[in-house]
Design a protein around this motif. Structure first.
Motif, PDB file in Angstrom:
ATOM      1  N   THR A 133       8.133  -9.735  14.585  1.00  0.00           N
ATOM      2  CA  THR A 133       8.730 -10.120  13.806  1.00  0.00           C
ATOM      3  C   THR A 133      10.618  -9.797  13.366  1.00  0.00           C
ATOM      4  N   ILE A 135      11.790  -6.670  13.056  1.00  0.00           N
ATOM      5  CA  ILE A 135      11.951  -5.676  12.190  1.00  0.00           C
ATOM      6  C   ILE A 135      12.233  -4.405  12.879  1.00  0.00           C
ATOM      7  N   GLN A 150      14.954 -10.568   4.814  1.00  0.00           N
ATOM      8  CA  GLN A 150      14.143  -9.025   5.132  1.00  0.00           C
ATOM      9  C   GLN A 150      12.726  -8.764   4.423  1.00  0.00           C
ATOM     10  N   ARG A 153      10.189 -10.832   5.770  1.00  0.00           N
ATOM     11  CA  ARG A 153      10.120 -11.090   7.087  1.00  0.00           C
ATOM     12  C   ARG A 153       8.204  -9.581   6.821  1.00  0.00           C
ATOM     13  N   THR A 157       4.772  -9.343   8.343  1.00  0.00           N
ATOM     14  CA  THR A 157       4.596  -8.609   8.942  1.00  0.00           C
ATOM     15  C   THR A 157       3.531  -7.408   8.459  1.00  0.00           C
ATOM     16  N   THR A 173       9.569 -18.796   4.610  1.00  0.00           N
ATOM     17  CA  THR A 173      10.494 -19.082   4.284  1.00  0.00           C
ATOM     18  C   THR A 173      11.595 -19.511   3.382  1.00  0.00           C
ATOM     19  N   MET A 176      14.854 -17.398   3.181  1.00  0.00           N
ATOM     20  CA  MET A 176      14.964 -17.410   4.747  1.00  0.00           C
ATOM     21  C   MET A 176      16.496 -18.406   5.218  1.00  0.00           C
ATOM     22  N   GLY A 180      16.536 -17.155  10.726  1.00  0.00           N
ATOM     23  CA  GLY A 180      15.447 -16.538  10.347  1.00  0.00           C
ATOM     24  C   GLY A 180      14.250 -17.709  10.114  1.00  0.00           C
ATOM     25  N   VAL A 184      10.826 -17.565  12.042  1.00  0.00           N
ATOM     26  CA  VAL A 184       9.042 -16.751  11.988  1.00  0.00           C
ATOM     27  C   VAL A 184       8.542 -18.176  12.115  1.00  0.00           C
TER      28      VAL A 184
END
Length: 279
Positions: A133, A135, A150, A153, A157, A173, A176, A180, A184
């Motif tokens: 992902t 991050i 963030q 995500r 995750t 999303t 996002m 982003g 995703v």
């Protein structure tokens, strides 16, 4: 046999009179990426909760019909058993951060710790999930110091690291930006290609058209339409029932009325619209 099998599912929340899901019949195959669309109040989130076992085990209420996932029947399983196969990402990531850990790495590892996964397995699984992902650079940050995108995500995750058989995403999303969002959708597409079954509620039609295998259109708790993305997302039935549609579909529909759009099929994505108008 279908990996997900809903038969005549009707559900009412406690203290309500009208069912929010009505006579839902739905079959989804293993490894299929299915997007769910619909106006507000259509029952999209409740369908997610039903697939994740929260309906009826957590929210209670009245339910009829049967819900089967990975060979298990919801009414014959406990929520503890159900969540071993199903991961759910909520629309609001703030509701999914545990608050029990100080760093993103620890937050993602939290579920594995609770399930008794050996310590030597936890670190590589968390690191692999974070790479997936994108991050890894957030590993030592506090989850509460992150932006909404963030945090979303991190929440995603935290589910992927558990390696569920079914991934249920309720507007993942929403927090996002376009970059982003694309990332995703790409991650979810890869997970489906590796065998994970995905059900995603989303409003972003262009991305659904590019990545999903099938689209379910819900209205008033019932399945109004289902099929391939380009067939469902350009259907006149969606427009007639107040669904949001892609700006490119809307533009091409008006152009078709004026004789400008020459292709038989309407577009959903920018690339399809550009190609069509070139003709």
């Amino acid at each position: 046999m279908a990996f997900i099998n809903l038969q005549n599912v009707t559900y009412k929340y406690p203290l309500t009179k009208t069912p929010v899901l009505q006579n839902i019949n739905l079959q989804i195959n293993e490894g299929e990426f299915v997007a769910v669309v619909g106006p507000n109040g259509a029952g999209k989130s409740t369908l997610c909760y039903a697939l994740a076992g929260f309906v009826p085990h957590f929210f209670k209420g009245e339910i009829s019909g049967s819900i089967e996932v990975a060979g298990m029947e919801s009414s014959k399983s406990t929520l503890d058993e159900w969540v071993l196969n199903v991961g759910l990402a909520f629309q609001n990531p703030f509701n999914q951060i545990s608050g029990a850990k100080y760093t993103v790495f620890e937050e993602i590892a939290f579920g594995l710790e609770n399930n008794g996964v050996p310590r030597e397995e936890i670190r590589p699984r968390v690191e692999d999930a974070m790479k997936l992902t994108d991050i890894s650079n957030l590993a030592d940050r506090s989850p509460y110091s992150l932006s909404g995108g963030q945090q979303q995500r991190v929440a995603l995750t935290s589910i992927l690291v558990m390696q569920p058989k079914l991934l249920v995403l309720d507007e993942p999303t929403s927090q996002m930006d376009p970059i982003g969002t694309r990332e995703v959708f790409g991650v979810v597409r890869r997970m489906a290609e590796e065998g994970m079954t995905v059900v995603m509620v989303e409003h972003k039609m262009e991305w659904i058209a590019q990545f999903a295998d099938r689209v379910i259109a819900l209205k008033d708790g019932q399945i109004l339409l289902e099929g391939k993305p380009n067939e469902v997302l350009t259907s006149d039935i969606l427009v007639e029932n107040g669904f949001g549609i892609s700006r490119y579909t809307s533009t091409a529909r008006e152009a078709k009325k004026q004789g400008i759009w020459k292709k038989e099929n309407l577009p959903v994505t920018l690339d399809e619209a550009v190609e069509g108008f070139k003709l």
